[in-house]
Design an enzyme around this catalytic site. Structure first.
Site, PDB file in Angstrom:
ATOM      1  N   ARG A 172       0.823  -1.218   0.000  1.00  0.00           N
ATOM      2  CA  ARG A 172       0.000   0.000   0.000  1.00  0.00           C
ATOM      3  C   ARG A 172       0.860   1.272   0.000  1.00  0.00           C
ATOM      4  NH1 ARG A 172      -2.163  -4.125  -1.256  1.00  0.00           N
ATOM      5  NH2 ARG A 172      -4.150  -4.870  -0.391  1.00  0.00           N
ATOM      6  N   ALA A 218      -0.005   4.422   2.506  1.00  0.00           N
ATOM      7  CA  ALA A 218      -0.457   3.983   3.847  1.00  0.00           C
ATOM      8  C   ALA A 218       0.438   4.500   4.966  1.00  0.00           C
ATOM      9  CB  ALA A 218      -0.528   2.461   3.895  1.00  0.00           C
ATOM     10  N   GLY A 242       1.762   9.039   7.540  1.00  0.00           N
ATOM     11  CA  GLY A 242       2.843   9.678   6.798  1.00  0.00           C
ATOM     12  C   GLY A 242       2.485   9.946   5.345  1.00  0.00           C
ATOM     13  N   GLU A 274      -1.828   7.491  13.605  1.00  0.00           N
ATOM     14  CA  GLU A 274      -0.785   7.600  14.630  1.00  0.00           C
ATOM     15  C   GLU A 274      -1.398   7.582  16.027  1.00  0.00           C
ATOM     16  OE1 GLU A 274      -0.920   9.341  11.863  1.00  0.00           O
ATOM     17  OE2 GLU A 274       1.076   9.796  11.079  1.00  0.00           O
ATOM     18  N   GLU A 306       1.058  13.253   5.462  1.00  0.00           N
ATOM     19  CA  GLU A 306       2.151  14.220   5.658  1.00  0.00           C
ATOM     20  C   GLU A 306       2.874  14.484   4.338  1.00  0.00           C
ATOM     21  OE1 GLU A 306       4.020  13.948   9.848  1.00  0.00           O
ATOM     22  OE2 GLU A 306       3.705  11.855   9.253  1.00  0.00           O
ATOM     23  N   GLY A 325       5.358  12.521  12.614  1.00  0.00           N
ATOM     24  CA  GLY A 325       6.792  12.823  12.667  1.00  0.00           C
ATOM     25  C   GLY A 325       7.348  13.281  11.331  1.00  0.00           C
TER      26      GLY A 325
HETATM   27  C1  1HE Z   1       1.638  -2.043   5.592  1.00  0.00           C
HETATM   28  C2  1HE Z   1       1.171  -0.746   5.905  1.00  0.00           C
HETATM   29  C3  1HE Z   1       2.026   0.079   6.682  1.00  0.00           C
HETATM   30  C4  1HE Z   1      -0.333  -1.738   4.727  1.00  0.00           C
HETATM   31  N1  1HE Z   1       3.220  -0.423   7.071  1.00  0.00           N
HETATM   32  N2  1HE Z   1       2.824  -2.485   6.003  1.00  0.00           N
HETATM   33  N3  1HE Z   1      -0.173   3.663   8.791  1.00  0.00           N
HETATM   34  C5  1HE Z   1      -1.248   2.944   9.172  1.00  0.00           C
HETATM   35  O1  1HE Z   1      -1.488   2.706  10.336  1.00  0.00           O
HETATM   36  C6  1HE Z   1      -2.109   2.419   8.063  1.00  0.00           C
HETATM   37  C7  1HE Z   1      -2.061   0.906   8.048  1.00  0.00           C
HETATM   38  N4  1HE Z   1      -2.688   0.350   6.858  1.00  0.00           N
HETATM   39  C8  1HE Z   1      -4.034   0.188   6.731  1.00  0.00           C
HETATM   40  O2  1HE Z   1      -4.815   0.632   7.563  1.00  0.00           O
HETATM   41  C9  1HE Z   1      -4.501  -0.535   5.510  1.00  0.00           C
HETATM   42  O3  1HE Z   1      -3.416  -1.274   4.987  1.00  0.00           O
HETATM   43  C10 1HE Z   1      -5.051   0.383   4.385  1.00  0.00           C
HETATM   44  C11 1HE Z   1      -6.386   1.012   4.825  1.00  0.00           C
HETATM   45  C12 1HE Z   1      -4.065   1.478   4.007  1.00  0.00           C
HETATM   46  C13 1HE Z   1      -5.281  -0.475   3.112  1.00  0.00           C
HETATM   47  O4  1HE Z   1      -6.082  -1.606   3.416  1.00  0.00           O
HETATM   48  P1  1HE Z   1      -6.072  -2.871   2.420  1.00  0.00           P
HETATM   49  O5  1HE Z   1      -7.120  -3.820   2.920  1.00  0.00           O
HETATM   50  O6  1HE Z   1      -6.120  -2.413   1.018  1.00  0.00           O
HETATM   51  O7  1HE Z   1      -4.594  -3.538   2.587  1.00  0.00           O
HETATM   52  P2  1HE Z   1      -4.028  -4.477   3.763  1.00  0.00           P
HETATM   53  O8  1HE Z   1      -4.510  -5.897   3.555  1.00  0.00           O
HETATM   54  O9  1HE Z   1      -4.263  -3.882   5.103  1.00  0.00           O
HETATM   55  O10 1HE Z   1      -2.467  -4.379   3.516  1.00  0.00           O
HETATM   56  C14 1HE Z   1      -1.842  -5.041   2.410  1.00  0.00           C
HETATM   57  C15 1HE Z   1      -0.396  -5.299   2.816  1.00  0.00           C
HETATM   58  O11 1HE Z   1       0.256  -4.045   3.039  1.00  0.00           O
HETATM   59  C16 1HE Z   1      -0.281  -6.049   4.132  1.00  0.00           C
HETATM   60  O12 1HE Z   1       0.891  -6.849   4.067  1.00  0.00           O
HETATM   61  P3  1HE Z   1       0.827  -8.414   3.709  1.00  0.00           P
HETATM   62  O13 1HE Z   1       2.247  -8.865   3.711  1.00  0.00           O
HETATM   63  O14 1HE Z   1      -0.029  -9.043   4.794  1.00  0.00           O
HETATM   64  O15 1HE Z   1       0.169  -8.503   2.345  1.00  0.00           O
HETATM   65  C17 1HE Z   1      -0.094  -4.960   5.145  1.00  0.00           C
HETATM   66  O16 1HE Z   1       0.578  -5.404   6.318  1.00  0.00           O
HETATM   67  C18 1HE Z   1       0.775  -3.994   4.358  1.00  0.00           C
HETATM   68  N5  1HE Z   1       0.678  -2.635   4.875  1.00  0.00           N
HETATM   69  N6  1HE Z   1      -0.046  -0.601   5.354  1.00  0.00           N
HETATM   70  C19 1HE Z   1       3.587  -1.663   6.736  1.00  0.00           C
HETATM   71  N7  1HE Z   1       1.681   1.323   7.006  1.00  0.00           N
HETATM   72  C20 1HE Z   1       6.948   9.870  10.157  1.00  0.00           C
HETATM   73  S1  1HE Z   1       5.782   9.335  11.221  1.00  0.00           S
HETATM   74  C21 1HE Z   1       4.460   8.692  10.300  1.00  0.00           C
HETATM   75  C22 1HE Z   1       3.664   7.814  11.176  1.00  0.00           C
HETATM   76  C23 1HE Z   1       2.670   7.005  10.424  1.00  0.00           C
HETATM   77  O17 1HE Z   1       2.537   7.073   9.227  1.00  0.00           O
HETATM   78  S2  1HE Z   1       1.700   5.981  11.383  1.00  0.00           S
HETATM   79  C24 1HE Z   1       0.460   5.394  10.309  1.00  0.00           C
HETATM   80  C25 1HE Z   1       0.855   4.116   9.676  1.00  0.00           C
END
Ligand code: 1HE
Length: 256
Positions: free
Chosen positions: A24, A60, A107, A130, A110, A138
């Site tokens: 993503r 994501a 992010g 977050e 961001e 961040g």
């Molecule tokens: C990821 C990430 C990720 C997906 N890091 N691997 N961001 C979040 O908390 C958002 C987390 N992601 C989600 O809520 C969902 O993935 C989505 C709504 C974006 C998309 O959902 P979907 O159903 O299309 O995909 P999925 O099945 O959740 O994810 C597909 C794969 O991408 C899956 O890996 P797989 O190996 O099981 O296929 C997920 O683990 C992976 N994946 N998002 C790592 N974020 C400088 S500070 C910034 C601080 C932040 O950004 S915190 C917010 C982080």
């Protein structure tokens, strides 16, 4: 070049595409450094850029699999690395239009906020998970996101996990354009091509002076504005454009 980042030129517009759809378009350290490098070393003929993501989502956010147990000092350095990359976008060489769809979260939001114009399609949604993950923004979000939507809305998003859909998001100020699903890239490219025809000094003033003037005390801002105004007016290109209008050779307002 990082395999998760694709770059090409479409005329004088640089197109930067995150190509990590299987995850993503989550941003790992390699991608952050590649973004920094890419916006730092745009070809000299690039006059505007489009930033977009492959697959169902724009981005994501932080790659959570890399969120290891950093100590406070390492965490700060990591955040500063994001800052330096996104500063290359906001205060780089050319205006950047973000083409948004699907998740624009954490992010990823961001990153979008560091661009100059955001075009969202109907599938777009915005969130700051977050708050739920026990961390804080961040990547410059605490500075840039309140400028788009206000402190109160950002506080609500992080405290309650609120998600904005595309329509409410545009109304709140995340995006300046809302287009049908699947057409954000085309609209962003159209805008970037239009921006590329501006006088370079005007684009420079909008990118580098306007956000700083907006943060200055009014009496300082008026002076900075007058300096920028006189510099742009003095350029031969500005004189030629005004002359073209006066001779009926340039578009009227509203004409392309
Ligand atoms: C990821 C990430 C990720 C997906 N890091 N691997 N961001 C979040 O908390 C958002 C987390 N992601 C989600 O809520 C969902 O993935 C989505 C709504 C974006 C998309 O959902 P979907 O159903 O299309 O995909 P999925 O099945 O959740 O994810 C597909 C794969 O991408 C899956 O890996 P797989 O190996 O099981 O296929 C997920 O683990 C992976 N994946 N998002 C790592 N974020 C400088 S500070 C910034 C601080 C932040 O950004 S915190 C917010 C982080």
């Amino acid at each position: 070049m990082n395999p998760d980042l694709h770059f090409d030129m479409q005329g004088d517009v640089a197109v930067v595409r995150i190509t990590r759809a299987a995850k993503r378009n989550a941003l790992n350290d390699g991608l952050i450094l590649a973004l920094r490098q890419t916006f730092d070393t745009l070809p000299a003929n690039a006059k505007a850029a489009v930033l977009c993501g492959e697959g169902e989502h724009f981005c994501a956010g932080l790659d959570l699999s890399e969120l290891q147990t950093r100590d406070a000092g390492e965490g700060m350095q990591h955040s500063r690395m994001w800052h330096s990359a996104f500063e290359r976008i906001q205060f780089g060489a050319v205006p950047v239009v973000a083409a948004l769809h699907g998740a624009v979260v954490g992010g990823g939001l961001e990153l979008a906020a560091s661009c100059h114009i955001r075009v969202a399609d109907d599938s777009t949604f915005y969130a700051l998970p977050e708050g739920t993950r026990g961390i804080f923004v961040g990547g410059g979000g605490a500075v840039r996101i309140p400028k788009l939507i206000g402190v109160a809305r950002m506080t609500d998003m992080m405290m309650t996990g609120r998600v904005y859909n595309a329509v409410d998001g545009e109304r709140a100020g995340f995006a300046q354009y809302l287009v049908p699903a699947g057409s954000a890239f085309d609209k962003a490219l159209e805008l970037a091509k239009r921006i590329a025809t501006n006088a370079p000094l005007t684009n420079y003033a909008l990118m580098h002076a306007l956000p700083r003037i907006a943060e200055q005390a009014a009496d300082h801002g008026f002076v900075t504005e007058s300096l920028m105004s006189s510099i742009t007016q003095a350029a031969p290109e500005a004189k030629a454009r005004v002359e073209a209008f006066l001779q009926g050779r340039a578009a009227k307002v509203g004409e392309q």
